[in-house]
Motif scaffolding. Structure first.
Motif, PDB file in Angstrom:
ATOM      1  N   ARG A  45       0.942  -1.187   0.054  1.00 28.58           N
ATOM      2  CA  ARG A  45      -0.021  -0.044   0.048  1.00 28.58           C
ATOM      3  C   ARG A  45       0.671   1.227   0.147  1.00 28.58           C
ATOM      4  NH1 ARG A  45      -0.726  -4.657   1.279  1.00 28.58           N
ATOM      5  NH2 ARG A  45      -0.045  -4.353   3.307  1.00 28.58           N
ATOM      6  N   HIS A  46       2.061   1.216  -0.459  1.00 28.61           N
ATOM      7  CA  HIS A  46       3.126   2.126  -0.302  1.00 28.61           C
ATOM      8  C   HIS A  46       3.615   2.469  -1.589  1.00 28.61           C
ATOM      9  CE1 HIS A  46       2.831   1.169   4.086  1.00 28.61           C
ATOM     10  NE2 HIS A  46       3.096   2.781   4.195  1.00 28.61           N
ATOM     11  N   VAL A  47       4.085   3.732  -1.986  1.00 20.69           N
ATOM     12  CA  VAL A  47       4.778   4.102  -3.177  1.00 20.69           C
ATOM     13  C   VAL A  47       5.939   5.133  -2.877  1.00 20.69           C
ATOM     14  CG1 VAL A  47       2.779   4.008  -4.746  1.00 20.69           C
ATOM     15  CG2 VAL A  47       3.058   5.925  -3.697  1.00 20.69           C
ATOM     16  N   TRP A  48       6.790   5.192  -3.742  1.00 20.93           N
ATOM     17  CA  TRP A  48       8.050   6.093  -3.512  1.00 20.93           C
ATOM     18  C   TRP A  48       8.235   7.101  -4.728  1.00 20.93           C
ATOM     19  CZ3 TRP A  48       7.521   1.250  -1.647  1.00 20.93           C
ATOM     20  CH2 TRP A  48       7.941   0.983  -0.186  1.00 20.93           C
ATOM     21  N   ASP A  49       8.493   8.349  -4.478  1.00 26.50           N
ATOM     22  CA  ASP A  49       8.645   9.203  -5.430  1.00 26.50           C
ATOM     23  C   ASP A  49      10.223   9.036  -5.970  1.00 26.50           C
ATOM     24  OD1 ASP A  49      10.000  11.108  -4.019  1.00 26.50           O
ATOM     25  OD2 ASP A  49       8.286  12.131  -3.673  1.00 26.50           O
ATOM     26  N   ALA A  50      10.546  10.099  -6.997  1.00 26.54           N
ATOM     27  CA  ALA A  50      11.841  10.197  -7.553  1.00 26.54           C
ATOM     28  C   ALA A  50      12.928  10.625  -6.494  1.00 26.54           C
ATOM     29  CB  ALA A  50      11.946  10.862  -8.710  1.00 26.54           C
ATOM     30  N   GLY A  52      12.742   9.916  -3.344  1.00 28.88           N
ATOM     31  CA  GLY A  52      12.972   8.853  -2.244  1.00 28.88           C
ATOM     32  C   GLY A  52      11.879   9.198  -1.114  1.00 28.88           C
ATOM     33  N   ASN A  53      11.062   9.953  -1.325  1.00 30.09           N
ATOM     34  CA  ASN A  53      10.034  10.188  -0.405  1.00 30.09           C
ATOM     35  C   ASN A  53       8.723   8.818  -0.460  1.00 30.09           C
ATOM     36  OD1 ASN A  53      10.833  12.745   0.604  1.00 30.09           O
ATOM     37  ND2 ASN A  53       9.978  13.425  -1.344  1.00 30.09           N
ATOM     38  N   LYS A  54       8.566   8.223   0.548  1.00 25.34           N
ATOM     39  CA  LYS A  54       7.618   7.286   0.706  1.00 25.34           C
ATOM     40  C   LYS A  54       6.148   7.609   1.283  1.00 25.34           C
ATOM     41  CE  LYS A  54       6.916   2.970   3.403  1.00 25.34           C
ATOM     42  NZ  LYS A  54       7.619   2.074   4.654  1.00 25.34           N
ATOM     43  N   TYR A  55       5.170   7.136   0.480  1.00 26.16           N
ATOM     44  CA  TYR A  55       3.838   7.719   0.862  1.00 26.16           C
ATOM     45  C   TYR A  55       3.030   6.476   1.174  1.00 26.16           C
ATOM     46  CZ  TYR A  55       5.690  11.781  -1.537  1.00 26.16           C
ATOM     47  OH  TYR A  55       6.132  13.066  -1.997  1.00 26.16           O
ATOM     48  N   LEU A  56       1.829   6.584   2.026  1.00 20.90           N
ATOM     49  CA  LEU A  56       0.718   5.556   2.034  1.00 20.90           C
ATOM     50  C   LEU A  56      -0.215   6.088   0.955  1.00 20.90           C
ATOM     51  CD1 LEU A  56      -0.408   3.441   3.596  1.00 20.90           C
ATOM     52  CD2 LEU A  56      -1.252   4.932   5.437  1.00 20.90           C
ATOM     53  N   ASP A  57      -0.372   5.056   0.199  1.00 15.96           N
ATOM     54  CA  ASP A  57      -1.410   5.259  -0.910  1.00 15.96           C
ATOM     55  C   ASP A  57      -2.728   5.028  -0.830  1.00 15.96           C
ATOM     56  OD1 ASP A  57      -2.383   5.770  -3.224  1.00 15.96           O
ATOM     57  OD2 ASP A  57      -1.231   4.193  -4.550  1.00 15.96           O
ATOM     58  N   PHE A  58      -3.716   6.102  -0.667  1.00 15.93           N
ATOM     59  CA  PHE A  58      -4.753   5.955  -0.330  1.00 15.93           C
ATOM     60  C   PHE A  58      -5.891   6.239  -1.623  1.00 15.93           C
ATOM     61  CE2 PHE A  58      -6.347   5.854   4.297  1.00 15.93           C
ATOM     62  CZ  PHE A  58      -5.471   4.834   4.520  1.00 15.93           C
ATOM     63  N   PHE A  59      -5.148   6.190  -2.937  1.00 16.46           N
ATOM     64  CA  PHE A  59      -5.764   6.488  -4.160  1.00 16.46           C
ATOM     65  C   PHE A  59      -5.716   5.411  -5.411  1.00 16.46           C
ATOM     66  CE2 PHE A  59      -7.187   9.848  -7.338  1.00 16.46           C
ATOM     67  CZ  PHE A  59      -8.737   9.782  -6.891  1.00 16.46           C
ATOM     68  N   VAL A 422      -5.620  -2.852   9.141  1.00 16.62           N
ATOM     69  CA  VAL A 422      -6.152  -1.910  10.032  1.00 16.62           C
ATOM     70  C   VAL A 422      -5.243  -0.756  10.619  1.00 16.62           C
ATOM     71  CG1 VAL A 422      -6.938  -1.842  12.487  1.00 16.62           C
ATOM     72  CG2 VAL A 422      -7.711  -3.561  11.016  1.00 16.62           C
ATOM     73  N   ALA A 423      -3.887  -1.125  10.970  1.00 15.74           N
ATOM     74  CA  ALA A 423      -2.829  -0.451  11.140  1.00 15.74           C
ATOM     75  C   ALA A 423      -2.497   0.877  10.144  1.00 15.74           C
ATOM     76  CB  ALA A 423      -1.580  -1.260  11.548  1.00 15.74           C
ATOM     77  N   GLU A 424      -2.482   0.321   8.712  1.00 21.19           N
ATOM     78  CA  GLU A 424      -2.447   1.338   7.870  1.00 21.19           C
ATOM     79  C   GLU A 424      -3.542   2.291   7.650  1.00 21.19           C
ATOM     80  OE1 GLU A 424       0.445  -1.288   4.789  1.00 21.19           O
ATOM     81  OE2 GLU A 424      -1.883  -1.450   4.483  1.00 21.19           O
ATOM     82  N   ALA A 425      -4.625   1.738   7.887  1.00 21.72           N
ATOM     83  CA  ALA A 425      -5.926   2.548   7.886  1.00 21.72           C
ATOM     84  C   ALA A 425      -6.073   3.651   9.199  1.00 21.72           C
ATOM     85  CB  ALA A 425      -7.364   1.842   8.278  1.00 21.72           C
TER      86      ALA A 425
END
Length: 441
Positions: A45-50, A52-59, A422-425
């Motif tokens: 459920r995660h993505v990274w940008d160029a 190096g930043n990590k994001y939780l992806d809710f879309f 649940v933890a990611e939510a």
């Protein structure tokens, strides 16, 4: 957000890439954020940008990464199929296409179903409109206010959301019906039963003034429109009126299909008291990022065309391999049940947050398809600037969400992969709360 690595010098900065983007791509090709980001890889459920930043992806790439980023089962299926044959067109027999069509036909609930694969939801809806108008020998279409059905000339022409409809020209005559938005409009103050009765009376009155249309096309939950929905049973009541006149019902399940709503596998099943739709369209999540769309219809309707046709890219082997692996994973891991359980917890968590914030008008949705509608505090006026600010603040906090809505894009759209924990939510809800509180709310 967290930073895991430095950007690669070979690729340059996101700012430089955006300058190149602006130089060669259309001005109307929207991108998120004042400083757009380039996503380079993902996992779960995660993505990274160029950078190096990590994001939780809710879309999920607009509700398209349905199960998880880089799901091993899908990656393996795509890799193995690519090593055999990627494409042949529909002029030749295609085992993966037949395999997936058999499974979708059975899951659709439509009797004697036939399946036609496309490359997108837009193309699927185009095909559904072609089938309906040819079958009924009518170019009149009923559509819902606040709706969205794609970006082609035909689907734009029936879209009931002016922000996504750049022209009024159309080969179809479109008549717009009440009912897609429960909490706004002339019937908003009625209870659910009264709302349904008023919408049905409006439909009956409309049909009394026009020649019988070909079909009603409707999203069970309006996606781009801000995850709005009528009370359960509205489309069943509409269906009864339509059936009396031979008018078809097209369920646009591009965003609502495959168990995302939790309670049902298809959105239409919340309105299924009078049977399944005549035509069902799907796309987005089934390919988990691969380009798959499609149409399911009973044989009589699907086979009504009297000229030849093919699909060059619809149903190509590599996308079908992805779809089969993805659907198998979804069913075997009960991701519909997970969407119901985790989505229910997330909705309640967001409603608890919203109760403390005067700028949140409503938290609505089903399963992992959730809308947070923002207004200017103390009013009922949409707040698109506030929505844009929250979108930015959420990104800064490490969370990617979407936005939409028929009232000036003031709804935050939340639709994570269906394997969300649940933890990611809880983590996503906490980031969103901070984003809401850090803006004008």
């Amino acid at each position: 957000m967290t930073t895991d690595a430095s950007p690669s010098p070979a690729h340059g900065s996101a700012k430089h890439l955006y300058q190149r983007h602006q130089a060669v791509l259309p001005d109307w090709l929207a991108v998120y954020y004042a400083d757009p980001i380039e996503l380079t890889h993902g996992e779960g459920r995660h993505v990274w940008d160029a950078e190096g930043n990590k994001y939780l992806d809710f879309f999920g790439g607009i509700l398209t990464t349905m199960t998880a980023h880089a799901l091993p089962e899908v990656t393996k299926a795509v890799s193995e199929q690519a090593g055999r044959i990627i494409h042949s067109s529909t002029l030749y027999l295609n085992r993966p296409m037949v395999d997936l069509a058999e499974r979708i036909a059975k899951l659709s609930g439509i009797p004697d179903a036939r399946v036609f694969f496309t490359t997108s939801g837009t193309e699927a809806n185009d095909t559904a409109l072609l089938l309906a108008t040819a079958y009924r020998r009518s170019n009149q279409i009923l559509a819902m206010r606040n709706s969205y059905h794609g970006r082609s000339f035909t689907s734009v022409g029936i879209t009931g959301n002016k922000g996504w409809s750049p022209t009024s020209l159309s080969p179809l005559q479109t008549l717009y019906v009440h009912g897609g938005v429960r909490t706004r409009g002339p019937y908003a103050d009625l209870d659910d039963a009264g709302f349904i009765a008023a919408c049905v009376a409006d439909l009956e009155d409309l049909l009394g003034h026009v020649r019988p249309p070909a079909a009603l096309i409707a999203e069970p939950i309006q996606g781009v429109g801000g995850f709005t929905a009528p009370p359960d049973g509205l489309y069943a009541a509409f269906r009864e009126v339509l059936q009396e006149r031979g008018i078809l019902w097209i369920a646009d399940e591009v965003q609502t299909g495959w168990g995302r709503t939790g309670d049902n596998f298809w959105g239409w099943q919340a309105h299924g008291q009078n049977g399944p739709p005549d035509i069902l369209t799907f796309a987005k999540g089934i390919g988990n990022g691969m380009s798959i769309g499609g149409v399911v219809a009973r044989a009589e309707v699907m086979n009504c065309l009297d000229s030849n046709s093919i699909s060059t890219f619809g149903g190509t082997q590599i996308t079908m391999a992805a779809g089969l692996a993805n659907l198998t994973y979804l069913l075997e891991h009960d991701l519909q049940g997970n969407a119901r359980r985790v989505g229910g917890l997330l909705i309640e968590r967001l409603r608890a947050i919203a109760a403390q914030l005067p700028g949140v008008r409503e938290v609505r949705g089903r399963g992992l398809m959730i809308g947070v509608e923002l207004v200017k505090p103390g009013t009922d006026q949409a707040d698109p600037d506030g929505a844009a600010a929250v979108l930015e603040a959420a990104r800064e906090g490490g969370l990617l969400i979407g936005k939409g809505g028929g009232h000036n894009t003031s709804v935050l759209r939340i639709a994570p992969p269906l394997s969300l924990t649940v933890a990611e939510a809880e983590e996503g809800a906490a980031i969103l709360e901070r984003a809401l509180r850090s803006t004008q709310f």
